[in-house]
Motif scaffolding. Structure first.
Motif, PDB file in Angstrom:
ATOM      1  N   ARG A 298       0.830  -1.208   0.000  1.00 32.54           N
ATOM      2  CA  ARG A 298       0.000   0.000   0.000  1.00 32.54           C
ATOM      3  C   ARG A 298       0.866   1.261   0.000  1.00 32.54           C
ATOM      4  O   ARG A 298       0.406   2.337  -0.385  1.00 32.54           O
ATOM      5  CB  ARG A 298      -0.903   0.033   1.237  1.00 32.54           C
ATOM      6  CG  ARG A 298      -1.975  -1.044   1.285  1.00 32.54           C
ATOM      7  CD  ARG A 298      -2.780  -0.902   2.575  1.00 32.54           C
ATOM      8  NE  ARG A 298      -3.807  -1.930   2.688  1.00 32.54           N
ATOM      9  CZ  ARG A 298      -4.621  -2.057   3.747  1.00 32.54           C
ATOM     10  NH1 ARG A 298      -4.507  -1.189   4.753  1.00 32.54           N
ATOM     11  NH2 ARG A 298      -5.527  -3.020   3.800  1.00 32.54           N
ATOM     12  N   TYR A 299       2.123   1.117   0.427  1.00 35.51           N
ATOM     13  CA  TYR A 299       2.988   2.284   0.612  1.00 35.51           C
ATOM     14  C   TYR A 299       4.211   2.258  -0.303  1.00 35.51           C
ATOM     15  O   TYR A 299       4.870   3.284  -0.472  1.00 35.51           O
ATOM     16  CB  TYR A 299       3.429   2.369   2.076  1.00 35.51           C
ATOM     17  CG  TYR A 299       2.246   2.279   3.009  1.00 35.51           C
ATOM     18  CD1 TYR A 299       1.411   3.371   3.203  1.00 35.51           C
ATOM     19  CD2 TYR A 299       1.926   1.087   3.648  1.00 35.51           C
ATOM     20  CE1 TYR A 299       0.300   3.284   4.025  1.00 35.51           C
ATOM     21  CE2 TYR A 299       0.811   0.990   4.473  1.00 35.51           C
ATOM     22  CZ  TYR A 299       0.004   2.082   4.656  1.00 35.51           C
ATOM     23  OH  TYR A 299      -1.112   1.996   5.455  1.00 35.51           O
ATOM     24  N   ILE A 300       4.530   1.099  -0.857  1.00 37.27           N
ATOM     25  CA  ILE A 300       5.634   0.987  -1.817  1.00 37.27           C
ATOM     26  C   ILE A 300       5.157   0.205  -3.033  1.00 37.27           C
ATOM     27  O   ILE A 300       4.118  -0.466  -2.989  1.00 37.27           O
ATOM     28  CB  ILE A 300       6.856   0.266  -1.204  1.00 37.27           C
ATOM     29  CG1 ILE A 300       6.468  -1.173  -0.787  1.00 37.27           C
ATOM     30  CG2 ILE A 300       7.442   1.046  -0.035  1.00 37.27           C
ATOM     31  CD1 ILE A 300       7.647  -2.064  -0.550  1.00 37.27           C
ATOM     32  N   LYS A 301       5.927   0.296  -4.099  1.00 38.50           N
ATOM     33  CA  LYS A 301       5.636  -0.486  -5.309  1.00 38.50           C
ATOM     34  C   LYS A 301       6.735  -1.529  -5.481  1.00 38.50           C
ATOM     35  O   LYS A 301       7.899  -1.178  -5.677  1.00 38.50           O
ATOM     36  CB  LYS A 301       5.570   0.442  -6.527  1.00 38.50           C
ATOM     37  CG  LYS A 301       4.432   1.450  -6.476  1.00 38.50           C
ATOM     38  CD  LYS A 301       4.477   2.391  -7.670  1.00 38.50           C
ATOM     39  CE  LYS A 301       3.359   3.429  -7.587  1.00 38.50           C
ATOM     40  NZ  LYS A 301       3.416   4.388  -8.717  1.00 38.50           N
ATOM     41  N   LEU A 302       6.346  -2.793  -5.390  1.00 42.10           N
ATOM     42  CA  LEU A 302       7.319  -3.877  -5.532  1.00 42.10           C
ATOM     43  C   LEU A 302       7.475  -4.201  -7.013  1.00 42.10           C
ATOM     44  O   LEU A 302       6.526  -4.617  -7.679  1.00 42.10           O
ATOM     45  CB  LEU A 302       6.841  -5.114  -4.755  1.00 42.10           C
ATOM     46  CG  LEU A 302       7.835  -6.279  -4.655  1.00 42.10           C
ATOM     47  CD1 LEU A 302       9.096  -5.853  -3.909  1.00 42.10           C
ATOM     48  CD2 LEU A 302       7.176  -7.459  -3.936  1.00 42.10           C
ATOM     49  N   ARG A 303       8.681  -4.009  -7.525  1.00 45.64           N
ATOM     50  CA  ARG A 303       8.943  -4.212  -8.948  1.00 45.64           C
ATOM     51  C   ARG A 303       9.736  -5.495  -9.170  1.00 45.64           C
ATOM     52  O   ARG A 303      10.760  -5.711  -8.532  1.00 45.64           O
ATOM     53  CB  ARG A 303       9.718  -3.024  -9.517  1.00 45.64           C
ATOM     54  CG  ARG A 303       9.034  -1.681  -9.269  1.00 45.64           C
ATOM     55  CD  ARG A 303       9.834  -0.547  -9.894  1.00 45.64           C
ATOM     56  NE  ARG A 303       9.225   0.748  -9.629  1.00 45.64           N
ATOM     57  CZ  ARG A 303       9.604   1.561  -8.657  1.00 45.64           C
ATOM     58  NH1 ARG A 303      10.594   1.204  -7.849  1.00 45.64           N
ATOM     59  NH2 ARG A 303       9.008   2.720  -8.474  1.00 45.64           N
ATOM     60  N   MET A 304       9.271  -6.334 -10.102  1.00 39.88           N
ATOM     61  CA  MET A 304       9.936  -7.602 -10.403  1.00 39.88           C
ATOM     62  C   MET A 304      10.182  -7.717 -11.904  1.00 39.88           C
ATOM     63  O   MET A 304       9.313  -7.384 -12.710  1.00 39.88           O
ATOM     64  CB  MET A 304       9.085  -8.783  -9.930  1.00 39.88           C
ATOM     65  CG  MET A 304       8.794  -8.789  -8.437  1.00 39.88           C
ATOM     66  SD  MET A 304      10.277  -9.007  -7.455  1.00 39.88           S
ATOM     67  CE  MET A 304      10.708 -10.666  -7.892  1.00 39.88           C
ATOM     68  N   ASP A 305      11.380  -8.177 -12.280  1.00 34.52           N
ATOM     69  CA  ASP A 305      11.758  -8.359 -13.676  1.00 34.52           C
ATOM     70  C   ASP A 305      11.354  -9.763 -14.137  1.00 34.52           C
ATOM     71  O   ASP A 305      11.645 -10.747 -13.457  1.00 34.52           O
ATOM     72  CB  ASP A 305      13.276  -8.169 -13.808  1.00 34.52           C
ATOM     73  CG  ASP A 305      13.730  -8.190 -15.248  1.00 34.52           C
ATOM     74  OD1 ASP A 305      13.786  -9.292 -15.829  1.00 34.52           O
ATOM     75  OD2 ASP A 305      14.023  -7.112 -15.805  1.00 34.52           O
ATOM     76  N   GLY A 306      10.684  -9.863 -15.320  1.00 32.01           N
ATOM     77  CA  GLY A 306      10.222 -11.152 -15.831  1.00 32.01           C
ATOM     78  C   GLY A 306      11.360 -12.120 -16.086  1.00 32.01           C
ATOM     79  O   GLY A 306      11.260 -13.313 -15.778  1.00 32.01           O
ATOM     80  N   ARG A 307      12.465 -11.637 -16.645  1.00 31.38           N
ATOM     81  CA  ARG A 307      13.618 -12.503 -16.925  1.00 31.38           C
ATOM     82  C   ARG A 307      14.215 -13.038 -15.628  1.00 31.38           C
ATOM     83  O   ARG A 307      14.673 -14.184 -15.560  1.00 31.38           O
ATOM     84  CB  ARG A 307      14.659 -11.704 -17.713  1.00 31.38           C
ATOM     85  CG  ARG A 307      15.858 -12.528 -18.157  1.00 31.38           C
ATOM     86  CD  ARG A 307      16.721 -11.773 -19.142  1.00 31.38           C
ATOM     87  NE  ARG A 307      17.106 -10.460 -18.626  1.00 31.38           N
ATOM     88  CZ  ARG A 307      17.887  -9.614 -19.296  1.00 31.38           C
ATOM     89  NH1 ARG A 307      18.321  -9.917 -20.501  1.00 31.38           N
ATOM     90  NH2 ARG A 307      18.210  -8.449 -18.754  1.00 31.38           N
ATOM     91  N   TYR A 308      14.203 -12.197 -14.610  1.00 28.08           N
ATOM     92  CA  TYR A 308      14.699 -12.612 -13.288  1.00 28.08           C
ATOM     93  C   TYR A 308      13.882 -13.795 -12.756  1.00 28.08           C
ATOM     94  O   TYR A 308      14.438 -14.800 -12.289  1.00 28.08           O
ATOM     95  CB  TYR A 308      14.618 -11.429 -12.321  1.00 28.08           C
ATOM     96  CG  TYR A 308      14.757 -11.764 -10.858  1.00 28.08           C
ATOM     97  CD1 TYR A 308      15.998 -11.948 -10.281  1.00 28.08           C
ATOM     98  CD2 TYR A 308      13.624 -11.899 -10.049  1.00 28.08           C
ATOM     99  CE1 TYR A 308      16.126 -12.258  -8.931  1.00 28.08           C
ATOM    100  CE2 TYR A 308      13.739 -12.201  -8.699  1.00 28.08           C
ATOM    101  CZ  TYR A 308      14.991 -12.379  -8.156  1.00 28.08           C
ATOM    102  OH  TYR A 308      15.109 -12.690  -6.827  1.00 28.08           O
ATOM    103  N   LEU A 309      12.563 -13.706 -12.830  1.00 32.29           N
ATOM    104  CA  LEU A 309      11.685 -14.760 -12.305  1.00 32.29           C
ATOM    105  C   LEU A 309      11.825 -16.057 -13.083  1.00 32.29           C
ATOM    106  O   LEU A 309      11.866 -17.153 -12.500  1.00 32.29           O
ATOM    107  CB  LEU A 309      10.233 -14.281 -12.336  1.00 32.29           C
ATOM    108  CG  LEU A 309       9.875 -13.132 -11.382  1.00 32.29           C
ATOM    109  CD1 LEU A 309       8.455 -12.651 -11.631  1.00 32.29           C
ATOM    110  CD2 LEU A 309      10.043 -13.564  -9.934  1.00 32.29           C
TER     111      LEU A 309
END
Length: 478
Positions: free
Chosen positions: A405-416
């Motif tokens: 709610r207070y931060i945006k968690l960013r994830m890279d598709g290639r990483y996953l």
């Protein structure tokens, strides 16, 4: 106060956490073979009872203190905040120390091991000098690492000198308490170098009480499902069952403590970003740390899950064969505990969302107690391990939900994708080694090395951005 970089703080904090891995591993490996599962169980149960009172006496000061010291803008404000929190801690510690000793002298259940319970009670008294929160808030991680090294080294020498047979379990408890006391006394002596002004006039206690008590409620909730399981095993089962469970959980928590050293230095930084309403900076830092932690957590969890039987015998001795299953279940806590610390303790506290943290820990505590009541009578220590995994998963999922709610968690598709492929390959390689090698030591060595190589190679070949970043950093230094 001059702010130190996350890289420098992480380096010293990893040294500190690394020492908290190496020394306990050496200690528990030696002690488990000398005082056996029964002795380990007796000490662990006594320490478990004392820990309730340590948690009560600490209130919510450890986390609250880090935040408030890091927020202080000058020496006068910092000194005043320190003295106010030190005073509150002293009063609560005195009260709960007296309460503990009244309990052990009045209840018949403690009479068989009066000396043991008296010894572990000293750790409650020594909490009056616990000011680690001050040094963490000041980002003095170099000092913390060096102090920890010398105290751990002395305690390790005492373990080898004073613990010679299974009757020396009280000595083991005493050494553990002295190690805690040594850290605390050293902290107090070192305060004069931090230029703290001991001016007791105009201290204001009241305004600290509400946030401290909110964090205290969260701490109690957490301790309920980290302490009650051991308490319930001790009541419903045997000392051996307590030993199997506590050693398994201790090993898992040792691994988690080391890996979460990356996030352990974040609270002062995130607190400043949150104060300045810099959501973008907070999101960047938390997303990077999450990606690094997941990259390390996954192979540790998979490896420990597959090799738990061998690890239990290697570290704790043949009297702990039954702990293999317990350790396998407990290995599933590696990811959940690590991420609940990041999103709960670090992010929610930094944004002053103690009430949300209380909700997550409260629901976790309730689910843990209910599950323990049903599972421990039938499955003993393994039932408690299952209950811990389920409750911690609930806490982690809620912590992530609230933190986002207070931060945006960013994830890279290639990483996953690279993480998924490398993890599957790791499992296949380790299983093949387990099936084809009979010797325990050779099996552990080959499976660990081959698993690490395969996991690293696939992440590099698939250009995992986090892994490639670390490789590029290493190449630049060379």
């Amino acid at each position: 106060m001059a702010r130190k970089s996350i890289a420098v703080n992480s380096f010293y904090n990893m040294i500190y956490r690394g020492l908290n891995v190496i020394f306990p591993l050496v200690t528990v490996t030696y002690v488990s073979r000398v005082i056996l599962a029964s002795g380990v169980g007796r000490v662990s149960y006594a320490q478990n009872i004392a820990q309730y009172f340590i948690t009560l006496s600490a209130l919510g000061i450890p986390n609250y203190g880090v935040r408030e010291i890091s927020r202080a803008t000058d020496l006068e404000e910092r000194s005043k905040t320190f003295l106010e929190l030190f005073f509150i801690n002293g009063i609560s510690t005195l009260f709960f120390s007296i309460s503990y000793y009244l309990l052990i002298f009045s209840c018949s259940g403690f009479r068989n091991d009066h000396l043991l319970y008296m010894v572990v009670g000293s750790s409650i008294i020594l909490n009056i000098l616990n000011v680690d929160w001050f040094y963490q808030g000041m980002e003095e991680f170099r000092y913390i690492a060096l102090r920890n090294f010398f105290v751990k080294l002395v305690s390790l020498v005492l373990v080898f000198v004073l613990i010679k047979d299974k009757g020396d379990y009280v000595n083991y408890a005493l050494i553990t308490c002295l190690a805690v006391g040594g850290n605390n006394v050293w902290n107090i002596i070192h305060l004069r170098r931090m230029h703290i002004r001991l001016e007791y006039s105009n201290l204001k206690i009241i305004h600290h009480l509400k946030p401290i008590l909110l964090l205290f409620a969260s701490a109690i909730s957490v301790e309920l499902y980290t302490l009650l399981d051991t308490t319930m095993i001790g009541i419903m089962c045997t000392n051996e069952a307590v030993g199997y469970y506590t050693n398994s959980m201790k090993l898992v928590r040792i691994l988690i403590v080391f890996i979460t050293s990356i996030s352990g230095v974040l609270l002062p930084k995130i607190t400043i970003y949150a104060r300045d309403n810099n959501v973008e900076k907070c999101s960047d830092v938390v997303s990077k740390v999450f990606s690094i932690m997941l990259l390390i957590f996954l192979p540790c969890e998979i490896g420990l899950f597959l090799l738990s039987d061998d690890v239990a015998v290697l570290l704790f001795g043949k009297s702990f064969v039954a702990a293999g299953v317990t350790l396998r279940i407990a290995s599933l806590l590696i990811c959940t505990l690590g991420f609940s610390n990041l999103f709960g303790t670090q992010v929610l506290i930094a944004f002053k969302k103690e009430k949300l943290l209380l909700v997550t820990t409260g629901l976790g505590a309730i689910s843990n107690v209910v599950l323990n009541m049903f599972l421990i009578p039938h499955f003993y220590q393994n039932g408690a391990a299952v209950a811990s995994v389920v409750s911690e998963t609930i806490v982690t999922l809620l912590s992530v939900k609230f933190a986002c709610r207070y931060i945006k968690l960013r994830m890279d598709g290639r990483y996953l994708i690279s993480l998924l492929v490398s993890s599957i390959a790791l499992m296949v390689v380790v299983c093949v080694v387990i099936i084809n090698i009979d010797n325990l030591y050779l099996r552990l060595m080959v499976s660990t090395l081959s698993g690490m190589i395969v996991y690293a190679y696939i992440n590099y070949a698939m250009r995992n951005p986090v892994f490639v970043y670390f490789i590029s950093k290493i190449n630049r230094k060379n």
